[in-house]
Scaffold this active site. Structure first.
Site, PDB file in Angstrom:
ATOM      1  N   ARG A  33     126.791 -42.001   6.003  1.00 45.03           N
ATOM      2  CA  ARG A  33     126.968 -42.705   5.342  1.00 45.03           C
ATOM      3  C   ARG A  33     128.745 -41.712   5.652  1.00 45.03           C
ATOM      4  O   ARG A  33     128.773 -41.241   5.931  1.00 45.03           O
ATOM      5  CB  ARG A  33     126.454 -41.867   3.629  1.00 45.03           C
ATOM      6  CG  ARG A  33     125.405 -42.576   3.310  1.00 45.03           C
ATOM      7  CD  ARG A  33     124.599 -42.243   2.428  1.00 45.03           C
ATOM      8  NE  ARG A  33     125.866 -41.457   1.631  1.00 45.03           N
ATOM      9  CZ  ARG A  33     125.140 -40.963   0.232  1.00 45.03           C
ATOM     10  NH1 ARG A  33     123.741 -40.151   0.144  1.00 45.03           N
ATOM     11  NH2 ARG A  33     125.705 -40.502  -0.609  1.00 45.03           N
ATOM     12  N   LYS A  67     117.334 -34.621  -3.080  1.00 45.28           N
ATOM     13  CA  LYS A  67     116.840 -35.470  -4.240  1.00 45.28           C
ATOM     14  C   LYS A  67     115.743 -36.670  -3.644  1.00 45.28           C
ATOM     15  O   LYS A  67     114.774 -37.298  -4.099  1.00 45.28           O
ATOM     16  CB  LYS A  67     117.246 -35.992  -5.358  1.00 45.28           C
ATOM     17  CG  LYS A  67     118.534 -35.240  -5.711  1.00 45.28           C
ATOM     18  CD  LYS A  67     119.355 -36.349  -7.145  1.00 45.28           C
ATOM     19  CE  LYS A  67     120.687 -36.130  -5.271  1.00 45.28           C
ATOM     20  NZ  LYS A  67     121.520 -35.753  -5.858  1.00 45.28           N
ATOM     21  N   ARG A 110     124.177 -40.105 -14.633  1.00 45.33           N
ATOM     22  CA  ARG A 110     124.754 -39.215 -13.923  1.00 45.33           C
ATOM     23  C   ARG A 110     126.091 -38.123 -15.193  1.00 45.33           C
ATOM     24  O   ARG A 110     126.971 -37.527 -14.318  1.00 45.33           O
ATOM     25  CB  ARG A 110     125.179 -39.773 -12.602  1.00 45.33           C
ATOM     26  CG  ARG A 110     125.323 -38.635 -11.686  1.00 45.33           C
ATOM     27  CD  ARG A 110     124.987 -39.806 -10.206  1.00 45.33           C
ATOM     28  NE  ARG A 110     125.383 -38.747  -9.075  1.00 45.33           N
ATOM     29  CZ  ARG A 110     124.674 -39.451  -7.561  1.00 45.33           C
ATOM     30  NH1 ARG A 110     123.792 -40.226  -8.383  1.00 45.33           N
ATOM     31  NH2 ARG A 110     125.452 -38.485  -7.228  1.00 45.33           N
ATOM     32  N   ARG A 165     123.507 -35.944   7.902  1.00 48.49           N
ATOM     33  CA  ARG A 165     122.528 -36.496   6.719  1.00 48.49           C
ATOM     34  C   ARG A 165     122.058 -37.543   8.113  1.00 48.49           C
ATOM     35  O   ARG A 165     123.589 -38.314   8.345  1.00 48.49           O
ATOM     36  CB  ARG A 165     122.847 -36.488   5.388  1.00 48.49           C
ATOM     37  CG  ARG A 165     121.980 -37.789   5.059  1.00 48.49           C
ATOM     38  CD  ARG A 165     121.695 -37.752   3.309  1.00 48.49           C
ATOM     39  NE  ARG A 165     123.112 -38.054   2.860  1.00 48.49           N
ATOM     40  CZ  ARG A 165     123.416 -37.159   1.450  1.00 48.49           C
ATOM     41  NH1 ARG A 165     122.231 -37.711   0.804  1.00 48.49           N
ATOM     42  NH2 ARG A 165     124.291 -37.001   0.749  1.00 48.49           N
ATOM     43  N   ARG A 190     132.724 -34.936  -5.354  1.00 49.90           N
ATOM     44  CA  ARG A 190     131.255 -35.339  -5.601  1.00 49.90           C
ATOM     45  C   ARG A 190     130.781 -34.273  -6.515  1.00 49.90           C
ATOM     46  O   ARG A 190     130.282 -34.459  -7.238  1.00 49.90           O
ATOM     47  CB  ARG A 190     129.968 -35.770  -4.390  1.00 49.90           C
ATOM     48  CG  ARG A 190     130.627 -37.195  -3.978  1.00 49.90           C
ATOM     49  CD  ARG A 190     130.262 -37.841  -2.750  1.00 49.90           C
ATOM     50  NE  ARG A 190     128.850 -37.508  -2.228  1.00 49.90           N
ATOM     51  CZ  ARG A 190     128.508 -37.550  -1.402  1.00 49.90           C
ATOM     52  NH1 ARG A 190     128.867 -37.590  -0.049  1.00 49.90           N
ATOM     53  NH2 ARG A 190     127.494 -37.022  -0.796  1.00 49.90           N
TER      54      ARG A 190
HETATM   55  P1  ADP Z   1     124.359 -38.274  -3.226  1.00 48.59           P
HETATM   56  O1  ADP Z   1     123.023 -38.634  -2.729  1.00 48.59           O
HETATM   57  O2  ADP Z   1     124.567 -37.689  -1.599  1.00 48.59           O
HETATM   58  O3  ADP Z   1     124.209 -36.837  -4.256  1.00 48.59           O
HETATM   59  P2  ADP Z   1     123.854 -40.784  -4.279  1.00 48.59           P
HETATM   60  O4  ADP Z   1     123.422 -41.791  -2.931  1.00 48.59           O
HETATM   61  O5  ADP Z   1     122.953 -40.709  -5.364  1.00 48.59           O
HETATM   62  O6  ADP Z   1     125.004 -39.625  -3.540  1.00 48.59           O
HETATM   63  O7  ADP Z   1     125.327 -41.599  -4.769  1.00 48.59           O
HETATM   64  C1  ADP Z   1     126.858 -41.958  -3.801  1.00 48.59           C
HETATM   65  C2  ADP Z   1     127.330 -42.544  -4.742  1.00 48.59           C
HETATM   66  O8  ADP Z   1     126.905 -43.906  -5.619  1.00 48.59           O
HETATM   67  C3  ADP Z   1     128.274 -40.950  -5.702  1.00 48.59           C
HETATM   68  O9  ADP Z   1     128.836 -40.287  -5.084  1.00 48.59           O
HETATM   69  C4  ADP Z   1     128.462 -41.946  -6.308  1.00 48.59           C
HETATM   70  O10 ADP Z   1     129.805 -42.830  -6.217  1.00 48.59           O
HETATM   71  C5  ADP Z   1     128.167 -43.648  -6.458  1.00 48.59           C
HETATM   72  N1  ADP Z   1     126.427 -43.202  -7.486  1.00 48.59           N
HETATM   73  C6  ADP Z   1     125.591 -43.292  -7.606  1.00 48.59           C
HETATM   74  N2  ADP Z   1     124.223 -43.089  -8.290  1.00 48.59           N
HETATM   75  C7  ADP Z   1     125.427 -43.629  -9.605  1.00 48.59           C
HETATM   76  C8  ADP Z   1     125.944 -43.236 -11.490  1.00 48.59           C
HETATM   77  N3  ADP Z   1     124.598 -42.770 -11.803  1.00 48.59           N
HETATM   78  N4  ADP Z   1     126.621 -43.633 -11.539  1.00 48.59           N
HETATM   79  C9  ADP Z   1     127.920 -43.504 -11.124  1.00 48.59           C
HETATM   80  N5  ADP Z   1     127.726 -43.093  -9.530  1.00 48.59           N
HETATM   81  C10 ADP Z   1     126.674 -43.403  -8.658  1.00 48.59           C
HETATM   82  P1  ADP Z   2     120.263 -36.356  -1.922  1.00 49.88           P
HETATM   83  O1  ADP Z   2     119.575 -36.997  -1.793  1.00 49.88           O
HETATM   84  O2  ADP Z   2     120.138 -35.447  -2.778  1.00 49.88           O
HETATM   85  O3  ADP Z   2     121.943 -36.354  -1.645  1.00 49.88           O
HETATM   86  P2  ADP Z   2     118.829 -36.143   0.347  1.00 49.88           P
HETATM   87  O4  ADP Z   2     117.070 -35.961   0.137  1.00 49.88           O
HETATM   88  O5  ADP Z   2     119.999 -36.642   0.978  1.00 49.88           O
HETATM   89  O6  ADP Z   2     120.134 -35.551  -0.887  1.00 49.88           O
HETATM   90  O7  ADP Z   2     119.193 -34.316   1.664  1.00 49.88           O
HETATM   91  C1  ADP Z   2     120.770 -34.520   2.006  1.00 49.88           C
HETATM   92  C2  ADP Z   2     120.715 -33.916   3.767  1.00 49.88           C
HETATM   93  O8  ADP Z   2     119.911 -32.799   4.207  1.00 49.88           O
HETATM   94  C3  ADP Z   2     119.513 -35.061   4.041  1.00 49.88           C
HETATM   95  O9  ADP Z   2     119.791 -34.872   5.787  1.00 49.88           O
HETATM   96  C4  ADP Z   2     118.403 -34.265   4.606  1.00 49.88           C
HETATM   97  O10 ADP Z   2     117.142 -34.650   5.667  1.00 49.88           O
HETATM   98  C5  ADP Z   2     118.762 -32.696   4.224  1.00 49.88           C
HETATM   99  N1  ADP Z   2     117.335 -32.146   3.117  1.00 49.88           N
HETATM  100  C6  ADP Z   2     117.099 -32.147   2.093  1.00 49.88           C
HETATM  101  N2  ADP Z   2     116.097 -31.542   1.796  1.00 49.88           N
HETATM  102  C7  ADP Z   2     116.562 -30.340   2.593  1.00 49.88           C
HETATM  103  C8  ADP Z   2     116.298 -28.536   2.345  1.00 49.88           C
HETATM  104  N3  ADP Z   2     115.407 -27.988   1.705  1.00 49.88           N
HETATM  105  N4  ADP Z   2     116.693 -28.286   3.667  1.00 49.88           N
HETATM  106  C9  ADP Z   2     117.333 -28.664   5.072  1.00 49.88           C
HETATM  107  N5  ADP Z   2     117.929 -29.915   4.995  1.00 49.88           N
HETATM  108  C10 ADP Z   2     117.249 -30.616   3.335  1.00 49.88           C
END
Ligand code: ADP
Ligand code: ADP
Ligand code: ZN
Length: 216
Positions: free
Chosen positions: A160, A13, A88, A127, A171
């Site tokens: 992170r 994302k 979410r 990441r 998660r």
């Molecule tokens: P990821 O990239 O791994 O999907 P995010 O950076 O979006 O994670 O979110 C990190 C953490 O922040 C989540 O695991 C959750 O604890 C919290 N979080 C983010 N968005 C929401 C939401 N809409 N509702 C509740 N918790 C959230």
């Molecule tokens: P999210 O926001 O959904 O948690 P991220 O965009 O932060 O996901 O991506 C998670 C990790 O995987 C990052 O280190 C990113 O560089 C890597 N990544 C993202 N998309 C891909 C893909 N299609 N193939 C391999 N690695 C990816």
């Protein structure tokens, strides 16, 4: 363009959001970034959210909803936005739906990054994020030119604290239980554009822009 991007932790994302905002120059509202910012500034909200985030649980709706709603009601979201990480949970989706109904917000599409869960451990544990500009890197799949340093701004890259195998498990449980119903809900309303996010970054990006080309 008014978009939600949704998918499991590590689906891509943040990475695809960077591509979208570079091309379309729209506000990127990442609830994860908003919470991390509150934690870094040690605000009251940040201190409350931290314990949940570190355990890999969702921050309670009672904290999240008013915090995100306030951001979405700011003027810059009236013409376009990219919402990453919200809604979410079902309660959050209900609030969002109410805002659509009241015409406080519009929505063109929900971009659903569908990914094979077996890909996620490697993505999440590799990441790295820029402390300064929040750009996303990966030690193997998207490395910075100089290890530990952001290509774009020279900022320090960090891992992170919740990007561990144990937290990912938690998660994914939250994702299956709380976020999947949100995706089903948007599917019923006809908003969802599904993208195969198990592909490599370049191919996901190509699929994404194909879908966005149809929306514009
Ligand atoms: P990821 O990239 O791994 O999907 P995010 O950076 O979006 O994670 O979110 C990190 C953490 O922040 C989540 O695991 C959750 O604890 C919290 N979080 C983010 N968005 C929401 C939401 N809409 N509702 C509740 N918790 C959230
Ligand atoms: P999210 O926001 O959904 O948690 P991220 O965009 O932060 O996901 O991506 C998670 C990790 O995987 C990052 O280190 C990113 O560089 C890597 N990544 C993202 N998309 C891909 C893909 N299609 N193939 C391999 N690695 C990816
Ligand atoms: Zn940077």
């Amino acid at each position: 363009m008014k978009l939600i991007i949704i998918g499991a932790p590590g689906a891509g994302k943040g990475t695809m959001s960077e591509e979208i905002i570079n091309k379309y120059n729209i506000p990127h509202i990442s609830t994860g970034d908003m919470f991390r910012d509150q934690i870094a500034r040690q605000t009251e909200l940040g201190l409350k959210a931290k314990e949940y985030i570190e355990r890999g649980e969702l921050v309670p709706d009672s904290i999240t909803i008013s915090f995100v709603k306030e951001r979405l009601l700011q003027d810059d979201c009236k013409t376009s936005y990219l919402l990453d990480g919200f809604p979410r949970s079902e309660a959050q989706a209900e609030v969002f739906a109410q805002m659509l109904e009241n015409k406080e917000l519009g929505l063109d599409a929900v971009i659903y990054l569908e990914v094979d869960f077996s890909k996620l451990i490697e993505r999440v544990t590799g990441r790295r994020i820029c402390r300064n500009c929040k750009s996303v890197y990966h030690t193997v799949f998207s490395p910075s030119k100089v290890e530990g340093v952001c290509d774009k701004c020279g900022g320090e890259l960090y891992q992170r604290p919740d990007d561990t195998e144990e937290s990912l498990k938690q998660r994914l449980e939250a994702y299956n239980e709380e976020t999947m119903p949100v995706i089903k809900y948007f599917e019923k309303l006809g908003y969802v554009k599904k993208i195969d996010a198990s592909q490599d970054i370049e191919n996901v990006k190509a699929s994404l822009f194909e879908v966005l080309g149809d929306i514009k």
